[in-house]
Design a protein around this motif. Structure first.
Motif, PDB file in Angstrom:
ATOM      1  N   UNK A  33       0.821  -1.215   0.000  1.00  0.00           N
ATOM      2  CA  UNK A  33       0.000   0.000   0.000  1.00  0.00           C
ATOM      3  C   UNK A  33       0.845   1.250   0.000  1.00  0.00           C
ATOM      4  N   UNK A  34       1.873   1.274   0.882  1.00  0.00           N
ATOM      5  CA  UNK A  34       2.697   2.482   0.996  1.00  0.00           C
ATOM      6  C   UNK A  34       3.554   2.691  -0.245  1.00  0.00           C
ATOM      7  N   UNK A  35       4.023   1.579  -0.857  1.00  0.00           N
ATOM      8  CA  UNK A  35       4.884   1.730  -2.030  1.00  0.00           C
ATOM      9  C   UNK A  35       4.104   2.349  -3.184  1.00  0.00           C
ATOM     10  N   UNK A  36       2.881   1.884  -3.380  1.00  0.00           N
ATOM     11  CA  UNK A  36       2.147   2.380  -4.547  1.00  0.00           C
ATOM     12  C   UNK A  36       1.509   3.739  -4.298  1.00  0.00           C
ATOM     13  N   UNK A  42       9.049   6.936   0.266  1.00  0.00           N
ATOM     14  CA  UNK A  42       8.610   5.589   0.639  1.00  0.00           C
ATOM     15  C   UNK A  42       9.143   4.573  -0.357  1.00  0.00           C
ATOM     16  N   UNK A  43       8.979   4.902  -1.644  1.00  0.00           N
ATOM     17  CA  UNK A  43       9.375   3.967  -2.694  1.00  0.00           C
ATOM     18  C   UNK A  43      10.861   3.653  -2.609  1.00  0.00           C
ATOM     19  N   UNK A  44      11.683   4.716  -2.458  1.00  0.00           N
ATOM     20  CA  UNK A  44      13.135   4.505  -2.434  1.00  0.00           C
ATOM     21  C   UNK A  44      13.517   3.699  -1.190  1.00  0.00           C
ATOM     22  N   UNK A  45      12.908   4.039  -0.045  1.00  0.00           N
ATOM     23  CA  UNK A  45      13.204   3.320   1.216  1.00  0.00           C
ATOM     24  C   UNK A  45      12.904   1.837   1.052  1.00  0.00           C
ATOM     25  N   UNK A  46      11.692   1.532   0.542  1.00  0.00           N
ATOM     26  CA  UNK A  46      11.315   0.121   0.447  1.00  0.00           C
ATOM     27  C   UNK A  46      12.092  -0.605  -0.646  1.00  0.00           C
ATOM     28  N   UNK A  47      12.495   0.133  -1.684  1.00  0.00           N
ATOM     29  CA  UNK A  47      13.302  -0.486  -2.745  1.00  0.00           C
ATOM     30  C   UNK A  47      14.649  -0.924  -2.180  1.00  0.00           C
ATOM     31  N   UNK A  48      15.299   0.001  -1.435  1.00  0.00           N
ATOM     32  CA  UNK A  48      16.601  -0.345  -0.834  1.00  0.00           C
ATOM     33  C   UNK A  48      16.422  -1.485   0.172  1.00  0.00           C
ATOM     34  N   UNK A  49      15.331  -1.403   0.956  1.00  0.00           N
ATOM     35  CA  UNK A  49      15.057  -2.452   1.952  1.00  0.00           C
ATOM     36  C   UNK A  49      14.872  -3.813   1.288  1.00  0.00           C
ATOM     37  N   UNK A  90       8.279   2.824 -12.465  1.00  0.00           N
ATOM     38  CA  UNK A  90       8.956   1.552 -12.739  1.00  0.00           C
ATOM     39  C   UNK A  90       9.621   1.009 -11.487  1.00  0.00           C
ATOM     40  N   UNK A  91      10.182   1.926 -10.638  1.00  0.00           N
ATOM     41  CA  UNK A  91      10.786   1.439  -9.386  1.00  0.00           C
ATOM     42  C   UNK A  91       9.711   0.777  -8.526  1.00  0.00           C
ATOM     43  N   UNK A  92       8.493   1.376  -8.510  1.00  0.00           N
ATOM     44  CA  UNK A  92       7.407   0.812  -7.708  1.00  0.00           C
ATOM     45  C   UNK A  92       7.091  -0.619  -8.133  1.00  0.00           C
ATOM     46  N   UNK A  93       6.965  -0.818  -9.469  1.00  0.00           N
ATOM     47  CA  UNK A  93       6.613  -2.156  -9.970  1.00  0.00           C
ATOM     48  C   UNK A  93       7.711  -3.166  -9.626  1.00  0.00           C
ATOM     49  N   UNK A  94       8.978  -2.770  -9.842  1.00  0.00           N
ATOM     50  CA  UNK A  94      10.088  -3.687  -9.565  1.00  0.00           C
ATOM     51  C   UNK A  94      10.139  -4.012  -8.070  1.00  0.00           C
ATOM     52  N   UNK A  95       9.871  -2.991  -7.220  1.00  0.00           N
ATOM     53  CA  UNK A  95       9.876  -3.216  -5.772  1.00  0.00           C
ATOM     54  C   UNK A  95       8.820  -4.239  -5.383  1.00  0.00           C
ATOM     55  N   UNK A  96       7.619  -4.094  -5.964  1.00  0.00           N
ATOM     56  CA  UNK A  96       6.547  -5.026  -5.611  1.00  0.00           C
ATOM     57  C   UNK A  96       6.892  -6.446  -6.044  1.00  0.00           C
ATOM     58  N   UNK A  97       7.513  -6.588  -7.222  1.00  0.00           N
ATOM     59  CA  UNK A  97       7.907  -7.931  -7.673  1.00  0.00           C
ATOM     60  C   UNK A  97       8.954  -8.508  -6.714  1.00  0.00           C
ATOM     61  N   UNK A 215       8.983   2.045   9.951  1.00  0.00           N
ATOM     62  CA  UNK A 215       9.690   3.297  10.206  1.00  0.00           C
ATOM     63  C   UNK A 215       9.208   4.465   9.343  1.00  0.00           C
ATOM     64  N   UNK A 216       9.007   4.275   8.039  1.00  0.00           N
ATOM     65  CA  UNK A 216       8.572   5.415   7.219  1.00  0.00           C
ATOM     66  C   UNK A 216       7.189   5.952   7.582  1.00  0.00           C
ATOM     67  N   UNK A 217       6.425   5.191   8.384  1.00  0.00           N
ATOM     68  CA  UNK A 217       5.098   5.689   8.772  1.00  0.00           C
ATOM     69  C   UNK A 217       5.215   6.941   9.647  1.00  0.00           C
TER      70      UNK A 217
END
Lengths: 224, 184
Positions: A33-36, A42-49, A90-97, A215-217
């Motif tokens: 939910x947060x990524x999209x 949020x996106x960058x944090x979760x991508x690195x995570x 595109x980062x969002x989609x790759x992160x979700x995958x 944490x990002x919340x």
């Protein structure tokens, strides 16, 4: 396609492997939910995570999958460059995958059922869900065989879409039903009777992982 | 529920997932085979299996696995612009499941009713999400009913009807085969 081992369970002893499946499912819901819907932060944090988690759990991402992810990333970036937020999307989609891959490779299919049962209290849906996650790679093998066969016969060069539908769906249906029949015979012979509630007792709850994910919340609270 | 039914349910969930990836470009709008497979599964396996598999599909997507079209997934996608269409698959699966073993007229009619309910859920949802979340404008909403129908419904009407007809035709061939597999 034959080398696909994305969405397969990989045994291990990391903390993510030991984490309680119900908590994993809730965290997945929050992350997706947060990524999209969240900001770029949020996106960058979760991508690195996700990359750290992939390294941390020793999930092997083969060359084929990396090529696939790079292909998705580049094609979407190029396609969406002319629209707003191309690279972000595109980062969002790759992160979700990547998170889907982490979830399926660190959770036993037999653990997903009781984990989900705690949340939705419906035995049939949770049973079917874990079985589907377990069986997707097997059915995908059949699909890749059909795809290769059709490619070698030059079907995808043809332009008539109805003919394509006809040639794709009929073998896909027949192959899937045949495989399902074989699998059910194999399961019957091994005395399959749903799931047991015992394994989930020994799962652990790590507060550190929950805090890292949530944490990002704090950013959301700051906005309010 | 015996083992065969359980496995066939997960096989039909797999078919729905594959249907989201099989997009065929006709003109401007790509045609996705998800609802084709839902109708086919409903007619061939009955409403219980169809409902179970579509609920599983939606929960799988909600937990973040990339099972929706174009590799999307996540709770945000269900709450997003096309979320209403995803939830509308549930009545579609139920109504096409009721058509199992019925005459050919009902087999065409019931999925069509299900598709109409799908659009009744999906179109207001898309309108609400676009006007309030994606582009919250001032007093005047950006998407009125005509614009929403133009983008979300009208290009898909004829392909949907064609899909229903093809699904009914294929179900005639497939039903005896599946019954043979399930009962033996």
């Amino acid at each position: 396609m034959a080398e696909i081992n994305i969405f397969n369970y990989i045994p291990g002893k990391s903390r993510l492997h030991k984490l309680h499946p119900s908590i994993k499912i809730i965290l997945m819901l929050i992350i997706s939910g947060l990524t999209l819907y969240g900001d770029i932060y949020f996106t960058i944090y979760y991508f690195i995570l996700s990359i750290i988690a992939t390294k941390f759990c020793k999930i092997k991402i083969g060359k084929v999958q990396i090529k696939y992810l790079i292909f998705i990333f580049v094609s979407m970036s190029v396609f969406q460059y002319f629209f707003s937020q191309g690279v972000d999307y595109s980062i969002k989609i790759v992160t979700i995958i990547l998170y889907g891959n982490i979830f399926t490779s660190t959770t036993k299919p037999s653990d997903i059922t009781p984990g989900l049962y705690i949340l939705i209290r419906n035995r049939r849906i949770s049973e079917n869900l874990s079985l589907t996650i377990r069986l997707i790679p097997m059915f995908l093998l059949g699909w890749s065989e059909i795809n290769d066969t059709l490619n070698s016969r030059g079907l995808f060069v043809q332009k008539n879409p109805f003919r394509k539908i006809y040639y794709i769906t009929i073998p896909l249906l027949v192959e899937t039903i045949k495989r399902a029949d074989n699998i059910s015979a194999a399961m019957d012979s091994r005395n399959y009777n749903g799931w047991t509630n015992e394994e989930i007792k020994y799962r652990e709850i790590y507060l550190s992982i929950i805090i890292i994910v949530l944490l990002p919340c704090l950013l959301l609270i700051k906005k309010l | 529920m015996n083992t065969k039914r359980v496995v066939f349910t997960s096989a039909s969930t797999f078919l729905i997932i594959i249907g989201a990836y099989l997009s065929i470009q006709i003109g401007l709008v790509p045609i996705v085979l998800t609802n084709f497979f839902i109708i086919l599964i409903g007619i061939v396996f009955g409403w219980r299996v169809a409902l179970l598999s579509i609920l599983t599909y939606i929960i799988l997507g909600a937990t973040g696995l990339p099972v929706f079209s174009n590799g999307k997934g996540g709770l945000a996608h269900i709450l997003g612009l096309t979320g209403g269409f995803l939830l509308g698959f549930i009545p579609l699966a139920f109504f096409s499941g009721l058509a199992k073993g019925k005459s050919i007229i009902l087999r065409v009619l019931l999925p069509v009713i299900g598709s109409i309910i799908l659009y009744f859920i999906g179109v207001p949802w898309a309108m609400f999400v676009y006007n309030n979340i994606i582009a919250p404008g001032g007093n005047k909403p950006l998407w009125d009913l005509a614009t929403t129908l133009k983008y979300t419904t009208i290009p898909f009407l004829i392909p949907d009807l064609v899909k229903v007809v093809i699904a009914v035709a294929i179900s005639k061939i497939l039903e005896p085969v599946v019954d043979n597999f399930v009962n033996n």
